[in-house]
Write a protein that holds these residues in place. Structure first.
Motif, PDB file in Angstrom:
ATOM      1  N   ALA A  92      77.296  26.863  11.171  1.00  0.00           N
ATOM      2  CA  ALA A  92      78.807  27.717   9.938  1.00  0.00           C
ATOM      3  C   ALA A  92      78.085  27.965   9.012  1.00  0.00           C
ATOM      4  O   ALA A  92      77.520  26.688   8.183  1.00  0.00           O
ATOM      5  N   GLU A  93      79.120  28.473   8.741  1.00  0.00           N
ATOM      6  CA  GLU A  93      79.092  28.472   6.668  1.00  0.00           C
ATOM      7  C   GLU A  93      80.699  28.056   7.076  1.00  0.00           C
ATOM      8  O   GLU A  93      81.795  29.019   6.813  1.00  0.00           O
ATOM      9  N   VAL A  94      80.663  27.151   5.667  1.00  0.00           N
ATOM     10  CA  VAL A  94      82.239  25.979   5.488  1.00  0.00           C
ATOM     11  C   VAL A  94      82.690  26.698   3.729  1.00  0.00           C
ATOM     12  O   VAL A  94      81.750  26.339   3.434  1.00  0.00           O
ATOM     13  N   PHE A  95      83.755  27.024   4.026  1.00  0.00           N
ATOM     14  CA  PHE A  95      84.200  26.949   2.720  1.00  0.00           C
ATOM     15  C   PHE A  95      85.628  26.313   2.230  1.00  0.00           C
ATOM     16  O   PHE A  95      86.174  25.820   3.669  1.00  0.00           O
ATOM     17  N   VAL A  96      85.577  25.660   1.186  1.00  0.00           N
ATOM     18  CA  VAL A  96      87.046  24.362   1.571  1.00  0.00           C
ATOM     19  C   VAL A  96      87.551  24.611  -0.124  1.00  0.00           C
ATOM     20  O   VAL A  96      86.865  25.367  -1.364  1.00  0.00           O
ATOM     21  N   ALA A  97      89.055  25.240   0.163  1.00  0.00           N
ATOM     22  CA  ALA A  97      89.857  25.080  -0.722  1.00  0.00           C
ATOM     23  C   ALA A  97      90.435  24.912  -1.753  1.00  0.00           C
ATOM     24  O   ALA A  97      91.122  25.036  -2.499  1.00  0.00           O
ATOM     25  N   GLN A 129      92.325  17.805  -7.004  1.00  0.00           N
ATOM     26  CA  GLN A 129      93.606  18.770  -7.549  1.00  0.00           C
ATOM     27  C   GLN A 129      94.488  18.339  -6.222  1.00  0.00           C
ATOM     28  O   GLN A 129      94.107  17.694  -4.795  1.00  0.00           O
ATOM     29  N   ASP A 130      96.348  18.122  -6.383  1.00  0.00           N
ATOM     30  CA  ASP A 130      96.980  18.124  -5.287  1.00  0.00           C
ATOM     31  C   ASP A 130      97.359  18.728  -4.123  1.00  0.00           C
ATOM     32  O   ASP A 130      97.323  20.209  -4.179  1.00  0.00           O
ATOM     33  N   PRO A 131      97.096  18.433  -3.031  1.00  0.00           N
ATOM     34  CA  PRO A 131      96.673  19.529  -1.577  1.00  0.00           C
ATOM     35  C   PRO A 131      98.515  19.883  -1.547  1.00  0.00           C
ATOM     36  O   PRO A 131      98.091  20.842  -0.268  1.00  0.00           O
ATOM     37  N   HIS A 132      99.165  19.734  -2.101  1.00  0.00           N
ATOM     38  CA  HIS A 132     100.298  20.213  -1.882  1.00  0.00           C
ATOM     39  C   HIS A 132     100.682  21.302  -2.452  1.00  0.00           C
ATOM     40  O   HIS A 132     101.338  22.548  -1.889  1.00  0.00           O
ATOM     41  N   HIS A 133     100.327  20.935  -3.981  1.00  0.00           N
ATOM     42  CA  HIS A 133     100.021  22.023  -4.553  1.00  0.00           C
ATOM     43  C   HIS A 133      99.149  23.020  -4.725  1.00  0.00           C
ATOM     44  O   HIS A 133      98.157  23.251  -6.515  1.00  0.00           O
ATOM     45  N   ILE A 134      99.015  23.653  -4.463  1.00  0.00           N
ATOM     46  CA  ILE A 134      97.466  24.856  -4.616  1.00  0.00           C
ATOM     47  C   ILE A 134      98.403  26.256  -4.449  1.00  0.00           C
ATOM     48  O   ILE A 134      99.513  26.761  -4.015  1.00  0.00           O
ATOM     49  N   GLN A 135      98.266  26.869  -5.542  1.00  0.00           N
ATOM     50  CA  GLN A 135      98.383  28.504  -5.577  1.00  0.00           C
ATOM     51  C   GLN A 135      97.176  28.995  -4.471  1.00  0.00           C
ATOM     52  O   GLN A 135      96.147  29.625  -4.817  1.00  0.00           O
ATOM     53  N   ALA A 136      98.272  30.100  -4.162  1.00  0.00           N
ATOM     54  CA  ALA A 136      97.329  31.172  -3.100  1.00  0.00           C
ATOM     55  C   ALA A 136      96.413  32.618  -4.650  1.00  0.00           C
ATOM     56  O   ALA A 136      97.194  33.607  -4.404  1.00  0.00           O
ATOM     57  N   ARG A 137      95.872  32.012  -4.459  1.00  0.00           N
ATOM     58  CA  ARG A 137      95.031  32.863  -5.452  1.00  0.00           C
ATOM     59  C   ARG A 137      94.165  34.295  -4.463  1.00  0.00           C
ATOM     60  O   ARG A 137      93.950  33.746  -3.182  1.00  0.00           O
ATOM     61  N   PRO A 138      93.933  35.228  -5.102  1.00  0.00           N
ATOM     62  CA  PRO A 138      93.423  36.165  -4.096  1.00  0.00           C
ATOM     63  C   PRO A 138      92.138  36.002  -3.625  1.00  0.00           C
ATOM     64  O   PRO A 138      91.883  36.714  -2.599  1.00  0.00           O
ATOM     65  N   SER A 139      91.707  35.350  -4.181  1.00  0.00           N
ATOM     66  CA  SER A 139      90.033  34.675  -3.662  1.00  0.00           C
ATOM     67  C   SER A 139      89.692  34.411  -2.573  1.00  0.00           C
ATOM     68  O   SER A 139      89.180  34.335  -1.920  1.00  0.00           O
ATOM     69  N   LEU A 140      90.946  33.187  -2.581  1.00  0.00           N
ATOM     70  CA  LEU A 140      91.461  32.613  -1.179  1.00  0.00           C
ATOM     71  C   LEU A 140      92.306  33.278   0.132  1.00  0.00           C
ATOM     72  O   LEU A 140      91.880  32.886   1.077  1.00  0.00           O
ATOM     73  N   ILE A 141      92.775  34.365  -0.426  1.00  0.00           N
ATOM     74  CA  ILE A 141      92.886  35.368   0.701  1.00  0.00           C
ATOM     75  C   ILE A 141      92.017  36.252   1.175  1.00  0.00           C
ATOM     76  O   ILE A 141      91.838  36.142   2.243  1.00  0.00           O
ATOM     77  N   ALA A 142      91.207  36.460   0.230  1.00  0.00           N
ATOM     78  CA  ALA A 142      89.815  37.502   0.273  1.00  0.00           C
ATOM     79  C   ALA A 142      88.880  36.187   1.419  1.00  0.00           C
ATOM     80  O   ALA A 142      88.825  36.850   2.262  1.00  0.00           O
ATOM     81  N   LEU A 178      98.044  32.668   5.284  1.00  0.00           N
ATOM     82  CA  LEU A 178      97.413  33.835   6.217  1.00  0.00           C
ATOM     83  C   LEU A 178      98.650  34.828   6.375  1.00  0.00           C
ATOM     84  O   LEU A 178      97.903  36.030   6.736  1.00  0.00           O
ATOM     85  N   ARG A 179      99.640  35.132   5.880  1.00  0.00           N
ATOM     86  CA  ARG A 179     100.510  36.425   5.672  1.00  0.00           C
ATOM     87  C   ARG A 179      99.455  37.162   5.286  1.00  0.00           C
ATOM     88  O   ARG A 179      99.204  38.243   5.468  1.00  0.00           O
ATOM     89  N   ARG A 180      99.164  37.022   3.842  1.00  0.00           N
ATOM     90  CA  ARG A 180      98.888  38.092   3.016  1.00  0.00           C
ATOM     91  C   ARG A 180      97.533  38.303   3.458  1.00  0.00           C
ATOM     92  O   ARG A 180      96.240  39.557   3.287  1.00  0.00           O
ATOM     93  N   GLY A 181      96.407  37.219   4.420  1.00  0.00           N
ATOM     94  CA  GLY A 181      94.782  38.177   4.096  1.00  0.00           C
ATOM     95  C   GLY A 181      94.807  38.554   5.839  1.00  0.00           C
ATOM     96  O   GLY A 181      93.884  39.257   6.099  1.00  0.00           O
TER      97      GLY A 181
END
Length: 303
Positions: free
Chosen positions: A43-48, A53-66, A90-93
């Protein structure tokens, strides 16, 4: 020319990998680390997110959507920990393979007994999670439960390499159970240790080690401590002294350091997840370092 094309095609076949790696999107460092333990080079694992970082509050950046768009599997905590950002990704992805309800969507919290389920839902009570406290990774028993379920899911979505995942789970399971015996022994002298926590992020650690959480810096989950609340804690700790004021690396150090200066109680940073301290490089050293720091705060000698 035809011969040249055939030679090029043959070269490409030789150079191509034996199999395509599973593309995994992990929401938090602990699940990225667990997936790597179970999948290895399959597997190739990417960690967001990171431990800072506070896992409650993360920006839904374009790079994460990709990243989500290309993922074969999403591995997250669930229990509404990522409710502020994961649904947007998930919606934008626009990737049907990793939507809730599909095999490619995996929630760790669905595989452990959740603590602190609220009796009533009221936003005035702060950052309340309807399903229970989502910070399950601070108890190694939960890592084991999630690992067992995650290995099974990996076999389900990538059956061609099921034997590979099965072997790796067996090896991890053996190592983890041996480590848990060691950690339980290290944690035994900490039973009943009074602590103050910054946020209700240590519930499962407290439950596992049977610590005594006498207070939290936040008057309600997610609400920063006021001066009045901190003054109350000073008075409380005069009556009920604590051995440590615990916070995660991403949390504001000022309240715990102020309270430490006023009471003499050590302010202790625990890694909280993989990468939270220089010593917590993987899941095993995460708990090694957590226990080492707690034992130091408790005044327990080297075993």
């Amino acid at each position: 020319m035809k011969k040249f094309v055939l030679v090029v095609l043959a070269w490409l076949v030789v150079q191509a990998p034996a199999y395509a790696k599973l593309n995994v999107f992990a929401c938090e460092p602990e699940w990225g680390a667990l997936t790597r333990e179970l999948a290895g080079d399959a597997a190739e694992v990417f960690v967001a997110t990171s431990a800072l970082q506070d896992p409650h509050h993360i920006q839904a950046r374009p790079s994460l959507i990709a990243k989500i768009h290309r993922a074969d599997m999403v591995v997250c905590t669930g229990a509404d920990l990522e409710v502020g950002w994961l649904p947007v990704l998930l919606r934008r992805g626009a990737n049907p393979k990793v939507l809730p309800g599909q095999p490619g969507y995996f929630e760790a919290a669905a595989h452990v007994p959740l603590l602190e389920r609220p009796q009533r839902l009221d936003r005035s009570e702060g950052d309340v999670h309807p399903q229970g406290n989502p910070h399950i990774q601070t108890d190694p028993r939960n890592i084991y439960r999630v690992g067992q379920a995650l290995a099974q899911r990996l076999m389900e979505i990538d059956p061609e390499h099921a034997a590979h995942y099965r072997v790796r789970w067996a090896a991890f399971s053996t190592r983890w159970q041996q480590a848990m015996q060691h950690w339980n022994a290290l944690g035994a002298p900490l039973k009943g240790m009074p602590i103050v926590t910054h946020h209700k992020g240590w519930t499962y650690l407290v439950h596992w080690l049977q610590l005594n959480e006498v207070a939290t810096l936040e008057p309600k989950p997610g609400i920063p401590p006021s001066s009045a609340h901190l003054q109350k804690l000073v008075a409380l700790l005069k009556v009920k002294p604590a051995r440590a004021i615990i916070r995660a690396p991403y949390q504001d150090p000022k309240p715990s350091e102020w309270l430490s200066a006023k009471t003499g109680t050590p302010a202790v940073v625990l890694p909280f997840t993989v990468g939270g301290t220089p010593q917590a490089k993987d899941l095993f050293t995460l708990f090694d370092d957590t226990l080492a720091r707690l034992r130091k705060a408790a005044g327990v000698g080297t075993p």
